[in-house]
Design a protein around this motif. Structure first.
Motif, PDB file in Angstrom:
ATOM      1  N   ALA A 134       0.628  -1.230   0.096  1.00 43.86           N
ATOM      2  CA  ALA A 134      -0.009  -0.060  -0.117  1.00 43.86           C
ATOM      3  C   ALA A 134       0.786   1.212   0.096  1.00 43.86           C
ATOM      4  O   ALA A 134       0.456   2.271  -0.669  1.00 43.86           O
ATOM      5  N   ALA A 135       1.858   1.267   0.596  1.00 46.69           N
ATOM      6  CA  ALA A 135       2.950   2.477   0.783  1.00 46.69           C
ATOM      7  C   ALA A 135       3.471   2.760  -0.616  1.00 46.69           C
ATOM      8  O   ALA A 135       3.613   3.842  -0.932  1.00 46.69           O
ATOM      9  N   TYR A 136       3.769   1.647  -1.359  1.00 42.22           N
ATOM     10  CA  TYR A 136       4.216   1.885  -2.480  1.00 42.22           C
ATOM     11  C   TYR A 136       3.504   2.601  -3.545  1.00 42.22           C
ATOM     12  O   TYR A 136       3.840   3.621  -4.144  1.00 42.22           O
ATOM     13  N   ILE A 137       2.230   2.203  -3.360  1.00 43.61           N
ATOM     14  CA  ILE A 137       0.998   2.741  -4.424  1.00 43.61           C
ATOM     15  C   ILE A 137       0.884   4.162  -3.702  1.00 43.61           C
ATOM     16  O   ILE A 137       0.731   4.895  -4.759  1.00 43.61           O
ATOM     17  N   GLU A 138       0.808   4.447  -2.850  1.00 43.96           N
ATOM     18  CA  GLU A 138       0.551   5.736  -2.098  1.00 43.96           C
ATOM     19  C   GLU A 138       1.550   6.719  -2.502  1.00 43.96           C
ATOM     20  O   GLU A 138       1.336   7.990  -2.861  1.00 43.96           O
ATOM     21  N   GLN A 139       2.800   6.352  -2.413  1.00 42.84           N
ATOM     22  CA  GLN A 139       4.077   7.280  -2.647  1.00 42.84           C
ATOM     23  C   GLN A 139       3.961   7.433  -4.263  1.00 42.84           C
ATOM     24  O   GLN A 139       4.320   8.675  -4.574  1.00 42.84           O
ATOM     25  N   ALA A 140       3.842   6.685  -4.979  1.00 43.31           N
ATOM     26  CA  ALA A 140       3.762   6.615  -6.492  1.00 43.31           C
ATOM     27  C   ALA A 140       2.799   7.565  -7.124  1.00 43.31           C
ATOM     28  O   ALA A 140       2.837   8.481  -7.591  1.00 43.31           O
ATOM     29  N   ALA A 141       1.466   7.447  -6.425  1.00 47.47           N
ATOM     30  CA  ALA A 141       0.434   8.213  -6.809  1.00 47.47           C
ATOM     31  C   ALA A 141       0.673   9.623  -6.214  1.00 47.47           C
ATOM     32  O   ALA A 141       0.248  10.634  -7.174  1.00 47.47           O
ATOM     33  N   ARG A 142       1.219   9.873  -5.105  1.00 45.26           N
ATOM     34  CA  ARG A 142       1.506  11.251  -4.452  1.00 45.26           C
ATOM     35  C   ARG A 142       2.455  11.797  -5.666  1.00 45.26           C
ATOM     36  O   ARG A 142       2.135  13.236  -5.811  1.00 45.26           O
ATOM     37  N   GLN A 143       3.390  11.212  -5.964  1.00 46.63           N
ATOM     38  CA  GLN A 143       4.106  12.157  -6.751  1.00 46.63           C
ATOM     39  C   GLN A 143       3.511  12.254  -8.505  1.00 46.63           C
ATOM     40  O   GLN A 143       4.336  13.239  -8.847  1.00 46.63           O
ATOM     41  N   CYS A 144       3.021  11.326  -8.614  1.00 50.17           N
ATOM     42  CA  CYS A 144       2.467  11.695 -10.172  1.00 50.17           C
ATOM     43  C   CYS A 144       1.154  12.886  -9.832  1.00 50.17           C
ATOM     44  O   CYS A 144       1.129  13.669 -10.825  1.00 50.17           O
ATOM     45  N   LEU A 145       0.651  12.765  -8.801  1.00 51.11           N
ATOM     46  CA  LEU A 145      -0.322  13.844  -8.597  1.00 51.11           C
ATOM     47  C   LEU A 145       0.350  15.377  -8.344  1.00 51.11           C
ATOM     48  O   LEU A 145      -0.225  16.404  -9.025  1.00 51.11           O
ATOM     49  N   ASN A 146       1.620  15.421  -7.858  1.00 50.51           N
ATOM     50  CA  ASN A 146       2.209  16.597  -7.581  1.00 50.51           C
ATOM     51  C   ASN A 146       2.945  16.944  -8.563  1.00 50.51           C
ATOM     52  O   ASN A 146       3.560  17.966  -8.829  1.00 50.51           O
ATOM     53  N   GLY A 147       3.172  16.269  -9.597  1.00 50.60           N
ATOM     54  CA  GLY A 147       4.004  16.562 -11.184  1.00 50.60           C
ATOM     55  C   GLY A 147       5.258  16.079 -11.050  1.00 50.60           C
ATOM     56  O   GLY A 147       6.028  16.465 -12.156  1.00 50.60           O
ATOM     57  N   SER A 148       5.867  15.584 -10.031  1.00 52.93           N
ATOM     58  CA  SER A 148       7.368  15.161  -9.821  1.00 52.93           C
ATOM     59  C   SER A 148       7.432  13.943 -10.668  1.00 52.93           C
ATOM     60  O   SER A 148       8.824  13.587 -10.706  1.00 52.93           O
ATOM     61  N   ALA A 149       6.582  13.185 -11.022  1.00 44.00           N
ATOM     62  CA  ALA A 149       6.891  12.010 -11.742  1.00 44.00           C
ATOM     63  C   ALA A 149       5.971  11.947 -13.163  1.00 44.00           C
ATOM     64  O   ALA A 149       4.857  12.440 -13.039  1.00 44.00           O
ATOM     65  N   HIS A 150       6.399  11.257 -14.002  1.00 46.30           N
ATOM     66  CA  HIS A 150       5.649  11.272 -15.343  1.00 46.30           C
ATOM     67  C   HIS A 150       4.317  10.194 -15.134  1.00 46.30           C
ATOM     68  O   HIS A 150       3.203  10.526 -15.716  1.00 46.30           O
ATOM     69  N   ALA A 151       4.664   9.045 -14.604  1.00 45.62           N
ATOM     70  CA  ALA A 151       3.626   7.916 -14.706  1.00 45.62           C
ATOM     71  C   ALA A 151       3.962   7.018 -13.630  1.00 45.62           C
ATOM     72  O   ALA A 151       5.130   7.008 -13.310  1.00 45.62           O
ATOM     73  N   MET A 152       2.842   6.159 -13.384  1.00 46.53           N
ATOM     74  CA  MET A 152       3.472   5.112 -12.665  1.00 46.53           C
ATOM     75  C   MET A 152       2.937   3.687 -13.080  1.00 46.53           C
ATOM     76  O   MET A 152       2.063   3.646 -13.879  1.00 46.53           O
ATOM     77  N   VAL A 153       4.049   2.737 -12.999  1.00 46.18           N
ATOM     78  CA  VAL A 153       3.792   1.400 -13.610  1.00 46.18           C
ATOM     79  C   VAL A 153       3.716   0.332 -12.437  1.00 46.18           C
ATOM     80  O   VAL A 153       4.742   0.455 -11.824  1.00 46.18           O
ATOM     81  N   THR A 154       2.452  -0.459 -12.382  1.00 44.81           N
ATOM     82  CA  THR A 154       2.383  -1.335 -10.894  1.00 44.81           C
ATOM     83  C   THR A 154       2.722  -2.879 -11.169  1.00 44.81           C
ATOM     84  O   THR A 154       2.254  -3.253 -12.208  1.00 44.81           O
ATOM     85  N   CYS A 155       3.416  -3.215 -10.412  1.00 43.95           N
ATOM     86  CA  CYS A 155       3.573  -4.596 -10.429  1.00 43.95           C
ATOM     87  C   CYS A 155       2.526  -5.352  -9.454  1.00 43.95           C
ATOM     88  O   CYS A 155       1.915  -4.444  -8.659  1.00 43.95           O
TER      89      CYS A 155
END
Length: 340
Positions: free
Chosen positions: A101-122
């Protein structure tokens, strides 16, 4: 450049070894964007051992660590500190559930604030996440909640075929009760918007399937086509969406695949779309969540506990998900901008 984020998924599934395997094959280096893993150092090091590699930390800057796998460098943002001694393949514990859950939360947070382009989930273990206190059926519902979105569309995509689902994980007996003009129309609008703005198709063509055999035979085999599907198609056309149907599912896929008659096929229920999709793209299909304000693609398979730790799982779906995410543009759907 903003990175692609890979969430590691279940630390005791095949996610960690898929990431390492793609790294060693050079597939991450071939992407047009840098890659960062949101995951766990111990789990990734354990995955390296599957391939005979002792991964070493070479740089650390807060939670971001660079792991060296025999000259192949992997940037990792550690969102958990799991004990390698407790990581048994196929046996996620409470800490693993919280970590996923923490991995998903962190990746979503960074995508939402614009610091990451996208998230790809395993892949994750849904039971373990729920046991850790996160009551969601899976990634899609979790991300919709975190992004503040009520309605999303599950797309499964390969190079030959894209299918979008009006209903997802329901028993067949419940599908007809869940269909409505509005749910079908919303699926058409979200799919149209995503294909236009995220997949660069100026005028996407949507083929809408019937629910019943032979499109209901004018009510002989059911009236959902007349009551629900046809009115939704007419409303979509009034919005400027290129949509046609309802088509009989036993013939439409031939034309969609071999004659390229549609850019996406709108399916009424899960297996209606996934059987043909997986017949064509069993190894390299990509799961895409449409309707989010961020880009999220995923492997189209589970944790594969029967293969975890062997290094034998195919990386085709992960590689395809990464390539697709790298080329997509984030364009949130606001429910009103469906006209071309």
């Amino acid at each position: 450049m903003r990175p692609l984020l890979i969430t590691m998924g279940d630390p005791t599934g095949i996610g960690p070894e898929l990431i390492v395997k793609t790294l060693l094959a050079g597939d991450l280096a071939s992407l047009p964007l840098p890659v960062r893993v949101i995951g766990d150092i111990a789990a990734l090091q354990q995955a390296g051992q599957i391939f005979g590699i002792v991964a070493k930390k070479t740089e650390e800057a807060g939670p971001i660590v660079c792991l060296d796998f025999n000259g192949h460098r992997l940037e990792v943002e550690a969102c958990s500190s799991l004990s390698a001694a407790n990581l048994n393949y196929g046996q996620p514990d409470h800490d693993c559930g919280r970590a996923m859950a923490a991995y998903i939360e962190q990746a979503a947070r960074q995508c939402l604030n614009g610091s990451a382009h996208a998230m790809v989930t395993c892949p994750i273990n849904k039971k373990a996440i729920n046991a850790a206190g996160f009551s969601f059926p899976g990634h899609t519902e979790f991300l919709a909640d975190r992004c503040g979105v009520k309605q999303v569309v599950m797309m499964l995509a390969g190079s030959s075929l894209k299918v979008c689902l009006v209903t997802t994980h329901l028993p067949l007996t419940a599908v007809a009760q869940q269909l409505s003009v509005e749910t079908i129309l919303t699926t058409l609008r979200i799919t149209h918007h995503a294909l236009q703005h995220q997949f660069a198709l100026p005028r996407p063509r949507l083929a809408v399937l019937a629910l019943n055999p032979h499109a209901g035979e004018e009510g002989l085999f059911g009236d959902e086509e007349q009551r629900l599907i046809t009115p939704a198609i007419k409303a979509a056309r009034a919005d400027g969406i290129v949509a046609d149907g309802p088509h009989s599912a036993d013939t439409l896929f031939h034309f969609a695949v071999h004659e390229k008659s549609a850019d996406a096929v709108i399916c009424m229920y899960h297996d209606q779309g996934l059987i043909p999709l997986k017949l064509l793209h069993f190894d390299d299909a990509v799961n895409v969540t449409l309707g989010l304000p961020i880009i999220r693609t995923s492997v189209d398979h589970g944790t594969a506990y029967d293969r975890a730790g062997s290094g034998s799982a195919s990386t085709a779906s992960l590689c395809a998900a990464l390539r697709m995410a790298a080329t997509m543009s984030p364009q949130p759907f606001n429910g009103t901008d469906s006209k071309p």
